[in-house]
Scaffold this motif. Structure first.
Motif, PDB file in Angstrom:
ATOM      1  N   ASP A  33       0.875  -1.172   0.000  1.00 17.69           N
ATOM      2  CA  ASP A  33       0.000   0.000   0.000  1.00 17.69           C
ATOM      3  C   ASP A  33       0.909   1.217   0.000  1.00 17.69           C
ATOM      4  OD1 ASP A  33      -1.860   2.003   0.312  1.00 17.69           O
ATOM      5  OD2 ASP A  33      -2.801   1.148   2.101  1.00 17.69           O
ATOM      6  N   THR A  34       1.195   1.712  -1.203  1.00 16.78           N
ATOM      7  CA  THR A  34       2.130   2.818  -1.366  1.00 16.78           C
ATOM      8  C   THR A  34       1.397   4.036  -1.905  1.00 16.78           C
ATOM      9  OG1 THR A  34       3.927   1.273  -1.846  1.00 16.78           O
ATOM     10  CG2 THR A  34       4.252   3.554  -2.538  1.00 16.78           C
ATOM     11  N   GLN A  35       1.565   5.174  -1.236  1.00 20.59           N
ATOM     12  CA  GLN A  35       0.984   6.443  -1.677  1.00 20.59           C
ATOM     13  C   GLN A  35       1.757   6.946  -2.886  1.00 20.59           C
ATOM     14  OE1 GLN A  35      -1.650   7.754   0.415  1.00 20.59           O
ATOM     15  NE2 GLN A  35      -2.096   8.985  -1.384  1.00 20.59           N
ATOM     16  N   LEU A  36       1.069   7.154  -4.013  1.00 18.99           N
ATOM     17  CA  LEU A  36       1.723   7.639  -5.233  1.00 18.99           C
ATOM     18  C   LEU A  36       1.518   9.130  -5.450  1.00 18.99           C
ATOM     19  CD1 LEU A  36       0.787   4.711  -7.648  1.00 18.99           C
ATOM     20  CD2 LEU A  36       2.908   5.029  -6.360  1.00 18.99           C
ATOM     21  N   SER A  37       0.372   9.636  -4.994  1.00 14.99           N
ATOM     22  CA  SER A  37       0.064  11.063  -5.077  1.00 14.99           C
ATOM     23  C   SER A  37      -0.975  11.350  -3.997  1.00 14.99           C
ATOM     24  CB  SER A  37      -0.484  11.424  -6.472  1.00 14.99           C
ATOM     25  OG  SER A  37      -1.792  10.918  -6.638  1.00 14.99           O
ATOM     26  N   THR A  38      -1.516  12.534  -4.006  1.00 12.33           N
ATOM     27  CA  THR A  38      -2.524  12.850  -2.986  1.00 12.33           C
ATOM     28  C   THR A  38      -3.808  12.054  -3.187  1.00 12.33           C
ATOM     29  OG1 THR A  38      -3.299  14.721  -4.300  1.00 12.33           O
ATOM     30  CG2 THR A  38      -1.659  15.181  -2.579  1.00 12.33           C
ATOM     31  N   THR A  39      -4.032  11.521  -4.381  1.00 12.00           N
ATOM     32  CA  THR A  39      -5.268  10.786  -4.657  1.00 12.00           C
ATOM     33  C   THR A  39      -5.053   9.347  -5.118  1.00 12.00           C
ATOM     34  OG1 THR A  39      -5.302  11.599  -6.940  1.00 12.00           O
ATOM     35  CG2 THR A  39      -6.501  12.900  -5.291  1.00 12.00           C
ATOM     36  N   LYS A  40      -3.826   8.946  -5.365  1.00 14.24           N
ATOM     37  CA  LYS A  40      -3.570   7.638  -5.954  1.00 14.24           C
ATOM     38  C   LYS A  40      -2.626   6.811  -5.094  1.00 14.24           C
ATOM     39  CE  LYS A  40      -2.631   5.649 -10.477  1.00 14.24           C
ATOM     40  NZ  LYS A  40      -2.266   5.911 -11.855  1.00 14.24           N
ATOM     41  N   ARG A  41      -2.987   5.517  -4.944  1.00 18.09           N
ATOM     42  CA  ARG A  41      -2.153   4.571  -4.201  1.00 18.09           C
ATOM     43  C   ARG A  41      -1.930   3.324  -5.042  1.00 18.09           C
ATOM     44  NH1 ARG A  41      -5.960   4.584   1.072  1.00 18.09           N
ATOM     45  NH2 ARG A  41      -5.011   2.578   1.514  1.00 18.09           N
ATOM     46  N   TRP A  42      -0.871   2.611  -4.730  1.00 15.25           N
ATOM     47  CA  TRP A  42      -0.574   1.313  -5.343  1.00 15.25           C
ATOM     48  C   TRP A  42      -0.895   0.285  -4.277  1.00 15.25           C
ATOM     49  CZ3 TRP A  42       0.562  -0.323 -10.126  1.00 15.25           C
ATOM     50  CH2 TRP A  42       1.124  -1.588 -10.295  1.00 15.25           C
ATOM     51  N   VAL A  43      -2.072  -0.370  -4.414  1.00 16.91           N
ATOM     52  CA  VAL A  43      -2.550  -1.302  -3.392  1.00 16.91           C
ATOM     53  C   VAL A  43      -2.654  -2.693  -4.005  1.00 16.91           C
ATOM     54  CG1 VAL A  43      -4.405  -1.861  -1.782  1.00 16.91           C
ATOM     55  CG2 VAL A  43      -3.831   0.534  -2.220  1.00 16.91           C
ATOM     56  N   LEU A  44      -1.781  -3.593  -3.551  1.00 13.86           N
ATOM     57  CA  LEU A  44      -1.777  -4.974  -4.014  1.00 13.86           C
ATOM     58  C   LEU A  44      -2.227  -5.885  -2.876  1.00 13.86           C
ATOM     59  CD1 LEU A  44       1.619  -5.190  -5.933  1.00 13.86           C
ATOM     60  CD2 LEU A  44      -0.665  -5.349  -6.927  1.00 13.86           C
ATOM     61  N   ILE A  45      -3.177  -6.777  -3.195  1.00 12.51           N
ATOM     62  CA  ILE A  45      -3.675  -7.756  -2.239  1.00 12.51           C
ATOM     63  C   ILE A  45      -3.683  -9.116  -2.911  1.00 12.51           C
ATOM     64  CG2 ILE A  45      -5.098  -6.088  -0.976  1.00 12.51           C
ATOM     65  CD1 ILE A  45      -7.526  -7.265  -2.553  1.00 12.51           C
ATOM     66  N   ALA A  46      -3.714 -10.174  -2.108  1.00 12.98           N
ATOM     67  CA  ALA A  46      -3.763 -11.525  -2.681  1.00 12.98           C
ATOM     68  C   ALA A  46      -4.160 -12.511  -1.590  1.00 12.98           C
ATOM     69  CB  ALA A  46      -2.415 -11.919  -3.258  1.00 12.98           C
ATOM     70  N   PRO A  47      -4.791 -13.621  -1.989  1.00 16.45           N
ATOM     71  CA  PRO A  47      -4.977 -14.700  -1.027  1.00 16.45           C
ATOM     72  C   PRO A  47      -3.610 -15.165  -0.549  1.00 16.45           C
ATOM     73  CG  PRO A  47      -6.285 -15.100  -3.001  1.00 16.45           C
ATOM     74  CD  PRO A  47      -5.363 -13.949  -3.301  1.00 16.45           C
ATOM     75  N   LYS A  48      -3.547 -15.656   0.659  1.00 15.10           N
ATOM     76  CA  LYS A  48      -2.270 -16.121   1.220  1.00 15.10           C
ATOM     77  C   LYS A  48      -1.620 -17.150   0.287  1.00 15.10           C
ATOM     78  CE  LYS A  48      -3.203 -15.236   6.075  1.00 15.10           C
ATOM     79  NZ  LYS A  48      -4.310 -14.383   6.031  1.00 15.10           N
ATOM     80  N   GLY A  49      -0.371 -16.902  -0.064  1.00 15.16           N
ATOM     81  CA  GLY A  49       0.392 -17.830  -0.887  1.00 15.16           C
ATOM     82  C   GLY A  49       0.155 -17.720  -2.374  1.00 15.16           C
TER      83      GLY A  49
END
Length: 129
Positions: A33-49
């Motif tokens: 979960d990385t903030q890229l700008s004031t309105t945009k984030r890089w959010v990666l999620i996944a099932p475990k493994g």
């Protein structure tokens, strides 16, 4: 040469709402979960493994907002495989996940369709071995 799909974008109304459902209710891992700008984030999620991840993309504007929950034209577009259908189904029910149907047993395995809070349809699926 080896290739794989690393991520698939899923448009959501709000990053935190997406994280709350997928991580909080489904038990996915928050990979980044990385903030890229004031309105945009890089959010990666996944099932475990899992190797393939979902990139939560917050809708930007009316056209993207209109696509939320309709990215696959009303079809089941996402398939969550499990090796313990009964336990995962029960856990998801107790977490408040909305299933459209009771579990059914098909020639290929056990399946039940559920929806995320944004309208996307998923299969919870355990294949026969």
């Amino acid at each position: 040469m080896s290739q794989h799909i690393s991520a698939v974008a899923l448009v959501v109304p709000d990053y935190d709402a997406g994280i709350a459902f997928y991580v909080g209710k489904l038990g996915f891992e928050l990979i980044e979960d990385t903030q890229l700008s004031t309105t945009k984030r890089w959010v990666l999620i996944a099932p475990k493994g899992a190797q393939t991840r979902l990139l939560l993309a917050q809708a930007d504007g009316p056209e993207q907002s209109a696509a939320i929950g309709h990215q696959t034209g009303g079809r089941v577009g996402f398939f969550l495989h499990t090796d313990d259908f009964v336990a995962d189904h029960a856990r998801m029910l107790s977490a408040g996940v909305h299933f459209e149907e009771a579990p059914r047993h098909e020639p290929y395995g056990s399946v039940a369709v559920f929806q995320d809070p944004f309208g996307n349809r998923w299969d919870l699926l355990q294949l026969k071995r």
